[in-house]
Design a protein around this motif. Structure first.
Motif, short mmCIF file in Angstrom:
data_model
loop_
_atom_site.label_atom_id
_atom_site.label_comp_id
_atom_site.label_asym_id
_atom_site.label_seq_id
_atom_site.Cartn_x
_atom_site.Cartn_y
_atom_site.Cartn_z
N GLY A 86 47.03 17.01 28.84
CA GLY A 86 47.69 16.34 29.96
C GLY A 86 46.77 16.40 31.17
O GLY A 86 47.14 16.84 32.25
N GLU B 94 53.07 10.84 38.47
CA GLU B 94 52.39 10.52 37.21
C GLU B 94 52.35 9.02 36.95
O GLU B 94 51.67 8.55 36.04
N PHE C 265 47.67 11.69 38.05
CA PHE C 265 48.13 12.90 38.73
C PHE C 265 47.03 13.95 38.74
O PHE C 265 46.35 14.16 37.75
N ALA D 112 44.88 11.28 23.74
CA ALA D 112 45.55 11.86 22.58
C ALA D 112 46.58 12.91 22.99
O ALA D 112 46.54 13.43 24.10
N LEU E 259 41.80 20.01 36.03
CA LEU E 259 41.75 21.35 35.43
C LEU E 259 40.57 21.45 34.46
O LEU E 259 39.90 22.48 34.40
N ASP F 66 48.02 9.22 28.08
CA ASP F 66 47.92 8.00 28.88
C ASP F 66 46.43 7.61 28.97
O ASP F 66 45.64 8.34 29.56
N ASP G 273 44.80 13.33 27.22
CA ASP G 273 46.03 12.83 27.86
C ASP G 273 46.53 11.69 27.00
O ASP G 273 45.73 10.90 26.47
#
Ligand SMILES: C[S@@+](CC[C@H](N)C(=O)[O-])C[C@H]1O[C@@H](n2cnc3c(N)ncnc32)[C@H](O)[C@@H]1O
Length: 322
Positions: free
Chosen positions: A192, A51, A160, A242, A198, A217, A215
């Protein structure tokens, strides 16, 4: 591998992460009796470090991996020379946190062979049920005649999610199974999202669905946007930097491949984002952690509908009352 990989101009760097054996040196390493347990913790380290934005790819070698010559598992983390020092410090920190005696070998290489070695670990992956099949392939491997019509092209990058990791694979298997079973969610959340794999798979498998990829990040959100454009799916995804706390919508299907340390505290918030009768797929969970995750989501009103295991990982499908 079907095609010779292209080479790039920049040098690559690698960090070899090995478990130290008891007989190795100062006796501070693990002995063989502790190997299975230490291997699980090393795998957890692999997931966590994958990650890290500085890690371009993480390859695990053990007796079950093709080409392995080692009984004691090891990781090779691929990065850039600039990222090597920081990544090494982060692996040291995670190793100490996970009580893993490690030997770290950083290396900067410029030869083509070395630069392309890591690419061989990204084979095309096929996820299939009776009539639903999804191909995930890296861009340097061409489509072949007979390849499934539904595909995603994803290269390892800053976030990731190439599909190579068990936790991602479990989610993709379950998504394909849901599509095969006739699920037609109108709104899907990938919480995420990392590379966006996905969310993009959901967009392919459920052509009518509006998909939100979120996410915490911002770099993952950017990578998801790049991957969505590369797959011509940019109009299908709403991408948010978020957490679930910042989302107010309701979803028929939520995907979350995140570790229990995040999943358990947000169980109630995540369950509130689920429409009546909706389903959530939770991955990123080690088999031994499943009970705690199920307890938290059970308390939030969701019931276990399916579970799949792969190596030491599991993914759980939970449903809200209809
Ligand atoms: C294991 S990766 C999963 C990536 C991809 N979805 C996959 O399945 O391969 C977990 C991702 O969750 C993100 N993440 C961690 N905590 C989060 C949170 N509280 N809210 C949103 N995203 C989070 C991380 O930044 C990382 O990109």
């Amino acid at each position: 591998m079907r095609e010779t990989a292209e080479t790039t101009a920049e040098p690559w760097a690698t960090l070899l992460v090995q478990l130290r054996g008891r007989s190795d040196d100062d006796g501070a390493g693990i002995d063989l009796g502790e190997l299975a347990e230490a291997s699980e913790r090393l795998e957890a380290l692999a997931t966590l470090i994958a990650e890290d934005p500085r890690a371009a790819g993480v390859e695990t070698r053990d007796t079950s991996t093709l080409g392995s010559r080692c009984e004691i598992p090891e990781l090779t983390i691929y990065t850039t020379p600039d990222g090597l020092e920081g990544l090494t410090a982060e692996v040291e920190r995670l190793g100490a946190e996970l009580h893993l005696p490690l030997r770290l070998t950083p290396a900067v290489r410029t030869d083509d062979d070395w630069r392309d070695t890591w690419k061989q670990f990204y084979a095309p992956l096929v996820f299939s049920a009776a009539t639903t099949t999804l191909l995930v392939r890296p861009s340097w491997i061409d489509r072949r005649p007979g390849d499934p019509e539904l595909e995603l092209v994803l290269d390892p990058g800053r976030a990731f999610g190439t599909g190579q990791h068990e936790t991602t694979r479990l989610c993709l298997e379950l998504l394909v199974a849901l599509a095969e079973a006739g699920a037609r969610p109108d709104r899907v959340l990938d919480l995420g999202c990392g590379s966006g794999i996905l969310a993009l798979a959901a967009a392919r498998l459920f052509p009518q669905a509006a998909v939100v990829a979120a996410d915490n990040d911002p770099e993952a959100a950017d990578t998801t946007a790049e991957n969505a454009a590369a797959n011509g799916l940019e109009d299908r995804l709403e991408i948010r930097a978020a957490t679930v706390l910042e989302l107010s919508d309701s979803f028929d299907l939520i995907l979350a491949n995140i570790r229990p340390g995040v999943l358990i505290p947000i169980a109630g918030d995540l369950a509130r984002r689920l429409a009546p009768g909706g389903a959530v797929i939770l991955s990123g969970v080690l088999g031994e952690e499943a009970e705690d995750v199920l307890a938290a989501y059970g308390a939030a009103g969701l019931a276990l509908a399916d579970r799949r295991d792969l190596a030491e990982w599991c993914a759980l499908v939970l449903r809200a009352a209809g």
